[in-house]
Design a protein around this motif. Structure first.
Motif, PDB file in Angstrom:
ATOM      1  N   SER A 128       1.167 -28.607 -91.319  1.00 35.12           N
ATOM      2  CA  SER A 128       2.084 -29.658 -91.779  1.00 35.12           C
ATOM      3  C   SER A 128       3.528 -29.178 -91.764  1.00 35.12           C
ATOM      4  O   SER A 128       4.443 -29.954 -91.464  1.00 35.12           O
ATOM      5  CB  SER A 128       1.705 -30.133 -93.189  1.00 35.12           C
ATOM      6  N   CYS A 133      10.080 -31.487 -97.710  1.00 34.39           N
ATOM      7  CA  CYS A 133       8.677 -31.380 -97.294  1.00 34.39           C
ATOM      8  C   CYS A 133       8.316 -29.935 -96.967  1.00 34.39           C
ATOM      9  O   CYS A 133       7.293 -29.428 -97.437  1.00 34.39           O
ATOM     10  CB  CYS A 133       8.411 -32.261 -96.076  1.00 34.39           C
ATOM     11  N   ASP A 179       1.552 -33.959-101.544  1.00 35.26           N
ATOM     12  CA  ASP A 179       1.756 -35.398-101.737  1.00 35.26           C
ATOM     13  C   ASP A 179       3.233 -35.750-101.890  1.00 35.26           C
ATOM     14  O   ASP A 179       3.641 -36.870-101.587  1.00 35.26           O
ATOM     15  CB  ASP A 179       0.958 -35.853-102.961  1.00 35.26           C
ATOM     16  N   SER A 203       4.924 -37.180 -98.672  1.00 35.58           N
ATOM     17  CA  SER A 203       4.654 -38.597 -98.421  1.00 35.58           C
ATOM     18  C   SER A 203       5.414 -39.476 -99.394  1.00 35.58           C
ATOM     19  O   SER A 203       5.931 -40.536 -99.020  1.00 35.58           O
ATOM     20  CB  SER A 203       3.158 -38.879 -98.518  1.00 35.58           C
ATOM     21  N   GLU A 255       7.546 -42.548 -93.361  1.00 37.89           N
ATOM     22  CA  GLU A 255       7.078 -41.219 -92.941  1.00 37.89           C
ATOM     23  C   GLU A 255       6.657 -41.261 -91.470  1.00 37.89           C
ATOM     24  O   GLU A 255       5.878 -42.135 -91.074  1.00 37.89           O
ATOM     25  CB  GLU A 255       5.896 -40.780 -93.814  1.00 37.89           C
ATOM     26  N   SER A 290       4.625 -40.906 -88.206  1.00 33.67           N
ATOM     27  CA  SER A 290       3.163 -40.966 -88.125  1.00 33.67           C
ATOM     28  C   SER A 290       2.522 -39.593 -87.915  1.00 33.67           C
ATOM     29  O   SER A 290       1.476 -39.309 -88.501  1.00 33.67           O
ATOM     30  CB  SER A 290       2.716 -41.937 -87.033  1.00 33.67           C
ATOM     31  N   LYS A 317       2.566 -37.933 -91.248  1.00 27.31           N
ATOM     32  CA  LYS A 317       1.612 -38.583 -92.157  1.00 27.31           C
ATOM     33  C   LYS A 317       0.192 -38.108 -91.850  1.00 27.31           C
ATOM     34  O   LYS A 317      -0.571 -37.806 -92.773  1.00 27.31           O
ATOM     35  CB  LYS A 317       1.698 -40.100 -92.056  1.00 27.31           C
ATOM     36  N   GLN A 318      -0.156 -38.021 -90.580  1.00 29.66           N
ATOM     37  CA  GLN A 318      -1.495 -37.542 -90.206  1.00 29.66           C
ATOM     38  C   GLN A 318      -1.716 -36.106 -90.675  1.00 29.66           C
ATOM     39  O   GLN A 318      -2.770 -35.779 -91.224  1.00 29.66           O
ATOM     40  CB  GLN A 318      -1.701 -37.625 -88.696  1.00 29.66           C
ATOM     41  N   THR A 321      -0.092 -34.492 -93.087  1.00 31.14           N
ATOM     42  CA  THR A 321      -0.085 -34.469 -94.554  1.00 31.14           C
ATOM     43  C   THR A 321      -1.409 -34.989 -95.107  1.00 31.14           C
ATOM     44  O   THR A 321      -1.972 -34.404 -96.041  1.00 31.14           O
ATOM     45  CB  THR A 321       1.090 -35.312 -95.091  1.00 31.14           C
ATOM     46  N   ASP A 322      -1.900 -36.082 -94.540  1.00 26.82           N
ATOM     47  CA  ASP A 322      -3.176 -36.651 -94.997  1.00 26.82           C
ATOM     48  C   ASP A 322      -4.326 -35.669 -94.816  1.00 26.82           C
ATOM     49  O   ASP A 322      -5.210 -35.564 -95.662  1.00 26.82           O
ATOM     50  CB  ASP A 322      -3.491 -37.950 -94.255  1.00 26.82           C
TER      51      ASP A 322
END
Length: 163
Positions: free
Chosen positions: A68, A87, A128, A131, A138, A140, A143-144, A146-147
């Motif tokens: 990330s 971040c 978190d 995000s 955010e 994409s 976001k992927q 981070t998720d």
């Protein structure tokens, strides 16, 4: 009923119970399919108990959180630099928390479990935060990433909370 039948049924039940451990843990995850795929594809999961699965989840948490950081740096531009810096800083703190948790997996006494919960919760909050900072804007790719990190850290906490 013969002894061999009883032994066979007992072994079948034991293997079924073990096979369900991953399924049971992953159903509590925010991304059950990623959780199942990651745990089942890792050779260390064969015959692993909760402690072994926690080690796998921790390793995945570290690698995806580090990834990330790399993704955040790659999507940085003058318009989002301040948020990206936040971040990267928070992902770095998450990695630090997860690194500090690593030696505790082998102990798993009450104080170690408590510290693992604290470190894992802090890492989850750190990840978190990125995000939250971006909200709906955010990128994409970030976001992927981070998720994915969130899923593995959450899984680590799910497993620790079962110990």
């Amino acid at each position: 009923m013969s002894y061999s039948t009883i032994i066979f049924l007992s072994l079948a039940l034991l293997s079924q119970c073990h096979a369900d451990l991953i399924g049971d843990l992953c159903t509590k995850s925010n991304n059950p399919s990623l959780c199942n795929q990651a745990l089942r594809s890792d050779p260390r999961s064969k015959g692993a108990d909760a402690r072994g699965l926690a080690g796998i989840a921790l390793d995945n948490s570290l690698s995806t959180t580090q990834a990330s950081i790399n993704v955040a740096k790659s999507v940085s531009n003058p318009g989002n630099k301040e948020i990206i810096d936040t971040c990267v800083e928070n992902f770095g703190e998450a990695v630090d928390n997860l690194q500090e948790a690593k030696p505790l997996i082998q102990k798993l006494d009450r104080p170690s479990i408590s510290t693992l919960q604290t470190r894992g919760s802090a890492a989850l909050t750190d990840v978190d935060t990125c995000s939250d900072e971006f909200g709906a804007s955010e990128p994409s790719e970030l976001k992927q990433a981070t998720d994915k990190a969130y899923t593995f850290i959450q899984l680590l906490l799910i497993i620790i909370n079962t110990l």
